[in-house]
Design a protein around this motif. Structure first.
Motif: not given
Length: 401
Positions: A177-188
């Motif tokens: 999965w994208w990880g917390i930071l990865g999910l923040i990156g996509w949402a950002y």
């Protein structure tokens, strides 16, 4: 465009909110490894219709990212950058978060240490060393070669670590999965695209409406994709699999909207009224959405997203009143390092845990593995991490994407 003006500055109440969120995130991450603690201090399971304060930490970070976007954009516009240049910066920052997130995910699970050349704890330490080399903020007076060289070393090290990684089935690194930071990156990334488009709307109220309607449309997309099925590997299947990104981006946009409501020169006349309306509207929408959508942080359901917006906007409104209106600021100093250097404070626990593991030591004594002792340990651990973050920040180490 002048009706959209937001001064390029730091806002203490946003910084405090960010610092509190980072502190809480460190606390709940540590508490996750403690047994026999009350259920309200843990993440709820995906199929449980509800949320705890733990399920609010991640969306709070998304919300704060959104609150910061108007100020960061204003600062770049003030420097003379156009929207294309700003988007280039957004893209680089998003990709950086996604890369770090994927590497972090692969350090938590899915690896086969027996098939790797390096012990996993050493691999982890080298990975974070590479992150620091690439994304550390170097002094402006350094010559370009002096800042480029460590970045190239860090990038090379990341590539080598990627090559050396082995998963449980013999594969290399994967996006489990994208990880917390990865999910923040996509949402950002998704939210910033919308925000930059919203800047084309010259009237302040139209700009705000654009942001809110886009957030609603993203929640609508969640419902649309949630009802679909597709063949594995198809483009539609990928969109369905990453459906929660729509809710995450909507939360970021809600943060953008709240900053616009509070700090836009045209809209920010009566902050008490504006805050009350925003909090009340998000609460009503959350209750209405709950009638057709269960609350689930793991699934990132729209009702969870709207309740997160409600609680985040309420917490910020209280923080704003206490800090900016009443002027109670002395207590804010504790959260200042995490507010100014959030990514570094976030990764410090993982670095410490890997260092203890490489030395063959357990960083948490067995006495604190359960119950009240574990809760006390997690709280003390979070305070220590904040102190370490403050010390390292004073030494000039700062991560800047």
């Amino acid at each position: 465009m002048n009706q959209l003006a937001i001064a390029a500055r730091r806002v203490l109440s946003i910084d405090v909110f960010r610092g509190i969120t980072i502190f809480t995130m460190v606390f709940v991450n540590e508490l996750a490894g403690v047994q026999n603690v009350p259920g309200w201090m843990k993440h709820l399971a995906a199929d449980v219709d509800g949320m705890t304060f733990v399920d609010l930490v991640f969306p709070a970070f998304l919300f704060i990212v959104g609150m910061s976007v108007p100020f960061a954009t204003a600062a770049r516009l003030k420097k003379g950058e156009d929207l294309r240049q700003i988007f280039g910066h957004v893209l680089i920052r998003s990709l950086s978060l996604i890369i770090i997130g994927v590497f972090m995910v692969n350090t938590i699970g899915g690896y086969d240490e027996s098939a790797m050349v390096l012990p996993i704890h050493l691999w982890v330490l080298l990975m974070y060393a590479a992150v620091l080399l690439i994304w550390c903020h170097y002094p402006k007076h350094w010559p370009r070669a002096a800042t480029l060289a460590p970045k190239l070393v860090g990038a090379t090290l990341l590539l080598v670590l990627w090559y050396l990684y082995r998963g449980n089935s013999g594969q290399g690194m994967t996006t489990q999965w994208w990880g917390i930071l990865g999910l923040i990156g996509w949402a950002y990334l998704m939210a910033c695209i919308v925000y930059l488009l919203a800047l084309k709307v010259s009237h302040a109220y139209g700009h705000l409406a654009f942001l809110l309607l886009a957030a609603a449309a993203l929640l609508g997309l969640f419902f649309a994709f949630d009802s679909l099925q597709a063949d594995s590997g198809s483009a539609l299947a990928v969109l369905i699999e990453n459906n929660r990104n729509n809710t995450h981006a909507a939360i970021v946009l809600a943060g953008c909207a709240l900053s616009t409501v509070f700090y836009n020169d045209t809209l920010a006349g009566n902050k008490a009224r504006n805050a009350t309306l925003f909090v009340a509207l998000s609460g009503v929408l959350a209750l209405l959405c709950w009638q057709v959508s269960p609350i689930s942080k793991i699934w990132a359901t729209p009702s969870w997203g709207l309740f997160s917006v409600f609680f985040c906007s309420l917490i910020f409104a209280v923080t704003y009143y206490w800090v900016d209106v009443r002027g109670h600021t002395r207590w804010c100093q504790f959260f200042a390092p995490a507010a100014a250097n959030p990514l570094l404070v976030y990764i410090i626990p993982y670095i410490l845990i890997a260092a203890f593991g490489l030395a063959g030591l357990s960083y948490r004594p067995q006495l604190f593995d359960a119950g009240a002792a574990g809760i006390a340990w997690s709280l003390a651990f979070s305070v220590v991490i904040m102190w370490i973050g403050a010390l390292v920040s004073k030494m000039g180490v700062k991560l800047k994407l």
